[in-house]
Design an enzyme around this catalytic site. Structure first.
Site, PDB file in Angstrom:
ATOM      1  N   ARG A  74       0.860  -1.182   0.000  1.00  0.00           N
ATOM      2  CA  ARG A  74       0.000   0.000   0.000  1.00  0.00           C
ATOM      3  C   ARG A  74       0.898   1.234   0.000  1.00  0.00           C
ATOM      4  O   ARG A  74       1.882   1.289   0.737  1.00  0.00           O
ATOM      5  CB  ARG A  74      -0.874  -0.025   1.255  1.00  0.00           C
ATOM      6  CG  ARG A  74      -1.817   1.152   1.423  1.00  0.00           C
ATOM      7  CD  ARG A  74      -2.661   0.915   2.679  1.00  0.00           C
ATOM      8  NE  ARG A  74      -3.775   1.836   2.808  1.00  0.00           N
ATOM      9  CZ  ARG A  74      -3.803   2.870   3.652  1.00  0.00           C
ATOM     10  NH1 ARG A  74      -2.767   3.145   4.427  1.00  0.00           N
ATOM     11  NH2 ARG A  74      -4.871   3.647   3.729  1.00  0.00           N
ATOM     12  N   GLU A 164      -9.081   7.804   4.917  1.00  0.00           N
ATOM     13  CA  GLU A 164      -9.865   7.965   6.149  1.00  0.00           C
ATOM     14  C   GLU A 164     -10.799   9.167   6.043  1.00  0.00           C
ATOM     15  O   GLU A 164     -10.645  10.165   6.742  1.00  0.00           O
ATOM     16  CB  GLU A 164      -8.943   8.081   7.366  1.00  0.00           C
ATOM     17  CG  GLU A 164      -8.184   6.793   7.631  1.00  0.00           C
ATOM     18  CD  GLU A 164      -7.462   6.774   8.979  1.00  0.00           C
ATOM     19  OE1 GLU A 164      -6.990   7.836   9.419  1.00  0.00           O
ATOM     20  OE2 GLU A 164      -7.375   5.692   9.579  1.00  0.00           O
ATOM     21  N   GLU A 286      -5.933  -0.601   7.436  1.00  0.00           N
ATOM     22  CA  GLU A 286      -4.896  -0.097   8.338  1.00  0.00           C
ATOM     23  C   GLU A 286      -5.102  -0.752   9.683  1.00  0.00           C
ATOM     24  O   GLU A 286      -6.194  -0.674  10.255  1.00  0.00           O
ATOM     25  CB  GLU A 286      -4.997   1.421   8.532  1.00  0.00           C
ATOM     26  CG  GLU A 286      -4.506   2.252   7.391  1.00  0.00           C
ATOM     27  CD  GLU A 286      -4.460   3.736   7.742  1.00  0.00           C
ATOM     28  OE1 GLU A 286      -4.343   4.084   8.935  1.00  0.00           O
ATOM     29  OE2 GLU A 286      -4.556   4.551   6.812  1.00  0.00           O
TER      30      GLU A 286
END
Ligand SMILES: *[C@@H]1O[C@H](CO)[C@@H](O)[C@H](O)[C@H]1NC(C)=O
Ligand SMILES: *[C@@H]1O[C@H](CO)[C@@H](O)[C@H](O)[C@H]1NC(C)=O
Ligand SMILES: *[C@@H]1O[C@H](CO)[C@@H](O)[C@H](O)[C@H]1NC(C)=O
Ligand SMILES: *[C@@H]1O[C@H](CO)[C@@H](O)[C@H](O)[C@H]1NC(C)=O
Length: 383
Positions: A74, A164, A286
């Protein structure tokens, strides 16, 4: 034992008809990823990694983590970052390297010149500040970026449109909050964000006319354990005309030390409920767990699963439990788990109040040269 399992499976595997590529990846492939966004920055100042299972041989961190089961990397991308760190060229270089080693690439757009998360979403300094021109710039940026990766020979597996984004993107225009009440006001509050998301998503479609492969499009929200948040968030987007076909996969952050409500039970309930409601793949994108948390710098935060020790072994237990929860999502929709920045030697607390949540033990004795010794937890994806 392994051998007999293999003999049993082989004839079966050859009998299964080949599925079209995208179906195969969404149903069978399980993403086991590490976020290695900082690796180049560290290597550029001479940081090295040593493999403790090979007599401390110096090896690239990605090779050590690859042996430990990683199949995906990532990478976060910033728009015009200072010094180029995490910018386009920086990412193309890392992505080419990881792809050449056979790893899948997951690109995490921040839509910012630096960090974007629920507490800050600063727009790129050079971008317009009103809705329509901002949306159009965003659309062009997504398109151009995806084309650059394609031209560099990198077929992206996953593209997250924002990082996010519980509180939206590109503040203040795209600031959103599910706690705005009553519900019609929530929907109105999400209207700008929906416009911006549609623009980013249209940028993907624009690029698809020019690129060879189609990535999965992800929406990434933190607090993956909070069902109220997730249902209201996606409900508000759908109420603003975002079609459920406008994203392919849910991505959630899930950390142990942001409130004790971040339990495995709450995570399971949230992911399973969303799976039944949206029938879409889900990943935990995450997570991390402390190896060392001794109160030296901050009071020791309580873990949301306090029976898991803060230790190297605890890192593996936590992550494998999260993998188990994702793999048990109904309808086979659990699709992957990613550990955040396991090789970030000079930021080993990874934003927590603990000392160290990375997967390498640090040696700063020759600072500024830093050395990372692999811990047994580099193998947490060997499942
Ligand atoms: C690897 O390095 C560590 C830290 O310097 C040391 O404690 C250990 O003995 C070394 N292992 C081998 C096999 O040399
Ligand atoms: C949504 O609500 C939040 C919190 O009240 C506010 O900061 C933000 O500006 C609002 N967004 C829009 C687009 O009105
Ligand atoms: C879950 O999210 C909702 C919506 O933002 C929020 O109101 C609530 O306080 C959160 N729950 C917890 C336990 O933090
Ligand atoms: C870590 O080291 C890099 C390279 O020297 C530097 O750019 C970065 O600011 C450092 N980060 C922290 C958190 O110390």
């Amino acid at each position: 034992m392994r051998l007999s399992t293999l003999f049993f499976l082989l004839p079966l595997a050859t009998a299964i008809p080949k599925l079209p590529r995208n179906q195969e990846s969404s149903h069978a492939f399980f993403f086991k990823g590490h976020d290695l966004s900082s690796l180049k920055t560290l290597e550029d100042v001479g940081t090295i990694y040593r493999d403790t299972t090979r007599h401390n041989q110096t090896r690239p961190a990605d090779d050590i983590l690859g042996d430990g089961g990683m199949n995906t990397v990532r990478l976060r991308i910033w728009v015009y970052p200072e010094g180029g760190t995490n910018g386009l060229e920086y990412n193309l270089e890392l992505a080419k390297r990881f792809k050449s080693k056979g790893f899948k690439i997951y690109l995490d757009f921040h839509f910012s010149d630096s960090w974007a998360d629920p507490n800050k979403q600063p727009p790129p300094a050079a971008w317009p500040t009103t809705l329509a021109p901002l949306a159009s710039t965003l659309r062009g940026y997504v398109k151009e970026t995806l084309i650059c990766f394609d031209r560099a020979g990198i077929d992206l597996a996953i593209v997250a449109l924002g990082n996010e984004i519980r509180h939206g993107i590109l503040w203040p225009v795209g600031h959103a909050d599910v706690d705005v009440q009553p519900w019609p006001a929530t929907i109105a509050n999400f209207s700008n964000l929906a416009t911006l998301y549609k623009a980013a998503r249209a940028g993907v479609d624009d690029a698809l006319h020019a690129v060879a492969s189609r990535p999965q499009i992800m929406i990434h929200i933190d607090n993956g354990w909070n069902i109220t948040l997730q249902q209201r968030w996606f409900g508000a987007m759908v109420a603003n005309g975002i079609r459920t076909t406008d994203w392919d996969v849910f991505g959630f952050s899930f950390y142990p030390f942001y409130g004790t409500a971040a339990t495995f039970d709450n995570l399971r309930t949230t992911l399973n409920t969303l799976a039944w409601e949206y029938k879409k793949p889900i990943q935990v994108v995450e997570t991390d767990y402390p190896a060392i948390c001794n109160g030296e710098y901050n009071p020791i935060p309580e873990s949301s699963e306090p029976e898991i020790p803060y230790s190297i072994e605890g890192q593996t237990i936590w992550t494998r439990d999260v993998i188990g929860i994702v793999k048990q999502i109904p309808l086979g929709l659990g699709q992957g788990v990613h550990y955040w920045e396991p090789a970030w030697l000079n930021n080993s607390n990874l934003g927590s109040d603990c000392n160290d949540a990375i997967l390498f033990s640090t040696d700063y004795s020759n600072y500024p040269q830093m050395v990372g010794y692999s811990r047994s937890s580099v193998n947490l994806f060997r499942v």
